[in-house]
Design an enzyme around this catalytic site. Structure first.
Site, PDB file in Angstrom:
ATOM      1  N   THR A  31     -10.219  -0.037  -0.760  1.00  0.00           N
ATOM      2  CA  THR A  31     -10.730   1.341  -0.920  1.00  0.00           C
ATOM      3  C   THR A  31     -10.335   2.172   0.303  1.00  0.00           C
ATOM      4  OG1 THR A  31     -12.828   0.940   0.215  1.00  0.00           O
ATOM      5  CG2 THR A  31     -12.763   0.451  -2.162  1.00  0.00           C
ATOM      6  N   ARG A  58       0.794  -1.231   0.000  1.00  0.00           N
ATOM      7  CA  ARG A  58       0.000   0.000   0.000  1.00  0.00           C
ATOM      8  C   ARG A  58       0.827   1.283   0.000  1.00  0.00           C
ATOM      9  NH1 ARG A  58      -3.674  -2.714   3.729  1.00  0.00           N
ATOM     10  NH2 ARG A  58      -5.291  -3.534   2.347  1.00  0.00           N
ATOM     11  N   GLY A 100      -8.144  25.975 -15.768  1.00  0.00           N
ATOM     12  CA  GLY A 100      -9.393  26.325 -16.440  1.00  0.00           C
ATOM     13  C   GLY A 100      -9.722  25.367 -17.574  1.00  0.00           C
ATOM     14  N   GLU A 150      -6.346  -1.812  -4.218  1.00  0.00           N
ATOM     15  CA  GLU A 150      -5.575  -2.252  -3.035  1.00  0.00           C
ATOM     16  C   GLU A 150      -6.292  -1.892  -1.741  1.00  0.00           C
ATOM     17  OE1 GLU A 150      -1.439  -2.394  -3.013  1.00  0.00           O
ATOM     18  OE2 GLU A 150      -1.317  -2.737  -5.176  1.00  0.00           O
TER      19      GLU A 150
END
Ligand SMILES: Cc1cc2nc3c(=O)[nH]c(=O)nc-3n(C[C@H](O)[C@H](O)[C@H](O)COP(=O)(O)OP(=O)(O)OC[C@H]3O[C@@H](n4cnc5c(N)ncnc54)[C@H](O)[C@@H]3O)c2cc1C
Ligand SMILES: Cc1cc2nc3c(=O)[nH]c(=O)nc-3n(C[C@H](O)[C@H](O)[C@H](O)COP(=O)(O)OP(=O)(O)OC[C@H]3O[C@@H](n4cnc5c(N)ncnc54)[C@H](O)[C@@H]3O)c2cc1C
Lengths: 259, 384
Positions: free
Chosen positions: B365, B242, B339, B363
């Site tokens: 939520t 992670r 923009g 991996e």
């Protein structure tokens, strides 16, 4: 296969200035890099080694800082590095440079192939490669754009020409100078970088290579730079502005005025 | 900020930076447009030894830790997290072997992954088992000297591109969570195939497919670790990987900030570069502040994990949530700063905003990561 690659350390073209008084390159504070053509020479040497086995030695004549570009070559797969450095080499032209490199190559010992860049981006003469080959008494091919076939006895090559290319075969020992489209140089590897940090760089002086003092440095250089100056800008430059369509219109108009 | 990286870590950064600037950035728009797997770029990364970073030296790797891989992924993420995901998923795929595999298994698979000769993939998710991994239905039944696999994995990164797949399957349904095991499936195993590439919102350079097992027979010794330890290995694998996803978030945000800030200096409205408007400056300042805070957390978490490999769940989840939520926000704000131009495909922030979303989903939520942190807190405060 034993391959020697000649590498020149050059000022980064991004920030080159001339000293207006001496007409020499103001090297102070300017980042040094490996001559871009030489990066391609190193890559080709490493590829030939990966194909045929053997080892690659990189060689540079220059101040002690030239070590940096040699380490960079090691990180990209070269095996050994030699720097020829001596105050006596200062002011060398291509004649003295090729003499010095030839002497150093003889000290390094037996080789099959010497690779050079086509030209250095600072000196720009493209003479050192051929000069070195003449001094080593070996055949050479300049502006090689492709190695078509490689064996332990020789190569089949493409030489870039203005109108296409020549296909040539040659036996070792030989010298090549390479152009940029011969390959895409690799990014250094992690193992290469670690090796480059630790590798011992062989240092040779004028005495170590048995150089005749009359043939090296400024005294050994028949060429003298009389004047270096930025060329006058001759052409008239026009910058078109506006939308793409407007710019195309302006371009067509201006071309039509020549008809 | 100076994070006092070691000399070797600086080298990893330099190499990954060079690959990102010279190879990934010039090609990312085309890879995205064509849904093209970045084989040549991954080859370059392999040659530069990056695939070896997380693999021990005895198997031909560099023996790097969590921070080393984080540094590499951060740079790659700055260019394209699609390419970064393809790279990261190969590490993810071999973590189970690194964590729980036998010595023979490590010798068999790790060297080829370290050299980049082979890619790996990690197969957990199924149609009915996403956040709730315990719902998986793929089974592996021992038949003589072979396991027979049946079932379908869904959304597996590097599907169809990898040669080595580490897969979770139920080996004993009666044992619940202790009834799952991990196995290695190789490309070409009989009864194994990959589905077509999914069409995705972002990270389109990465390949995502189903893994389909129809009476797929593999040798008995493909079991990773002991039977029934599948979910434990899964948890350890994801805890280890992670921070890498967090790192992709750092890189993506850095890339977005770079684009937005240099654009803001050039874009003139009302007679001034928009950088001169405080509202724009504040937006850029907040982006930079959030990014640096996330970087500090991710590097800190990675150092913690390297020092305390048995106590990593909470920091791993924390840094994934923080850095990927940050990346989504920074990418969105980068589009805002630019923009209408930011919304156009000609500018890279449009892709960055599409790409960023996945970081909050895969991996585990970010909701699930918050559950992990919350559950850890619950434990800690019960003890106290
Ligand atoms: C501004 C300026 C001022 C100069 N002033 C003088 C001067 O006052 N007196 C004088 O005599 N000369 C002077 N020179 C020439 C300078 O010494 C040459 O640059 C040098 O001899 C090499 O020639 P080159 O750069 O043209 O290389 P090229 O012949 O273009 O280089 C071709 C290849 O040869 C190899 N090579 C070249 N040099 C080396 C090296 N040192 N080590 C290893 N391999 C190498 C590389 O593979 C390179 O790619 C000057 C050059 C410049 C740009
Ligand atoms: C591009 C891509 C690549 C992927 N690569 C891989 C891979 O290589 N290998 C692999 O195994 N999987 C992979 N996945 C799967 C991924 O890990 C899952 O999508 C993820 O874990 C979420 O599962 P789900 O999509 O089924 O969502 P669900 O679990 O259905 O969740 C839907 C929503 O409900 C929320 N939710 C669910 N349960 C809870 C709860 N208890 N508390 C609070 N909120 C909850 C979730 O946060 C989410 O917002 C990939 C997915 C994608 C999109």
């Amino acid at each position: 296969m034993k391959i020697i690659v000649c590498i020149k350390q050059v000022p980064d073209a991004k920030d080159v200035r001339l000293d207006p008084k001496t007409n020499t390159l103001a090297r102070e504070g300017v980042q040094s890099i490996m001559n871009p053509y030489d990066q391609h020479a190193v890559e080709e040497a490493v590829r030939l080694k990966e194909l045929l086995g053997g080892e690659v030695t990189v060689l540079s004549m220059g101040p002690p800082q030239a070590e940096e570009v040699l380490r960079q070559a090691i990180s990209c797969g070269a095996d050994h590095a030699v720097v020829v450095s001596d105050r006596a080499f200062a002011g060398a032209d291509t004649w003295a440079t090729s003499y010095t490199l030839a002497k150093a190559v003889n000290v390094i010992g037996a080789f099959d192939l010497v690779l050079c860049g086509k030209q250095a981006i600072d000196g720009d003469t493209a003479q050192v490669g051929p000069g070195l080959a003449m001094r080593l008494q070996i055949p050479y091919v300049t502006c090689v754009q492709k190695v078509r076939e490689a064996t332990n006895s020789g190569l089949v090559l493409e030489r870039m020409m203005d109108d296409g290319y020549d296909v040539l075969a040659l036996d070792f020992p030989a010298l090549l100078t390479v152009v940029k489209n011969i390959n895409e140089p690799r990014v250094p590897s992690l193992k290469g970088k670690m090796r480059a940090k630790k590798v011992e760089i062989r240092k040779l002086t004028a005495a170590d290579i048995g150089a005749d003092p009359a043939f090296i440095g400024l005294p050994g250089s028949p060429t003298q730079v009389v004047k270096v100056f930025p060329p006058e800008a001759r052409c008239i430059r026009t910058v078109f502005t506006g939308s793409l369509d407007e710019q195309i219109g302006q371009l067509v108009d201006s071309l039509q005025s020549y008809l | 900020m100076d994070y006092f990286l070691s000399e070797e870590q600086e080298m990893i950064v330099e190499i990954a930076r060079q690959i990102t600037d010279e190879r990934i950035i010039p090609q990312r728009a085309e890879l995205d447009e064509k849904d093209e797997f970045p084989r040549a770029i991954l080859g370059e990364m392999a040659r530069a030894d990056l695939f070896g970073v997380p693999i021990p030296e005895e198997f031909g790797g560099f023996g790097g830790g969590c921070l080393d891989i984080v540094l590499a992924l951060e740079q790659l993420g700055r260019g394209c997290i699609g390419v970064g995901t393809a790279f990261a998923a190969s590490s993810l795929g071999i973590y189970p072997i690194l964590i729980a595999g036998s010595q023979e298994m490590r010798e068999k698979y790790l060297p080829d992954v370290a050299s980049g000769k082979k890619f790996a993939a990690f197969g957990l998710t199924e149609a009915n088992a996403g956040s709730d991994a315990s719902g998986i239905q793929t089974t592996a039944v021992l038949d003589g000297d072979e396991w027979v696999l049946n079932g379908t994995k869904q959304w597996i990164t590097n599907g169809g591109e990898a040669q080595i797949y580490t897969v979770v399957a139920i080996t004993d349904r009666s044992k619940g969570a202790r009834g799952a095991s991990m196995l290695v499936v190789e490309e070409g195993d009989p009864g194994f195939s990959c589905g077509p590439k999914e069409k995705k919102m972002g990270i389109r350079a990465s390949s995502t497919t189903e893994l389909i097992f129809k009476d797929c027979r593999i040798p008995k010794d493909r079991l990773i670790g002991r039977k029934g330890t599948g979910f434990i290995t899964v948890m350890k694998t994801l805890d280890s990987s992670r921070p890498g996803i967090a790192a992709l978030g750092l890189g993506l945000a850095q890339g977005a900030l770079d684009e937005a800030a240099s654009y803001a200096k050039q874009r003139v409205q009302f007679g001034k570069p928009i950088m001169a408007f405080q509202a724009v400056q504040h937006m850029l300042a907040d982006m930079a502040i959030q990014l640096e805070a996330a970087r500090s957390l991710v590097y800190g978490a990675a150092r913690h994990i390297d020092a305390h490999p048995n106590n990593m769940s909470k920091v791993s989840s924390m840094c994934k949530v923080f850095a990927t939520d940050m990346a989504m926000k920074v990418a969105t704000d980068a589009v805002q700063v630019m923009g209408g131009y930011g919304y156009m495909r000609e500018y890279p922030v449009e892709k960055m905003m599409r790409d960023a979303k996945i970081l909050q989903i895969y991996e585990g939520t970010n909701q699930i990561q918050r559950n992990v942190v919350g559950q850890e807190l619950n434990k800690e405060y019960t003890r106290a």
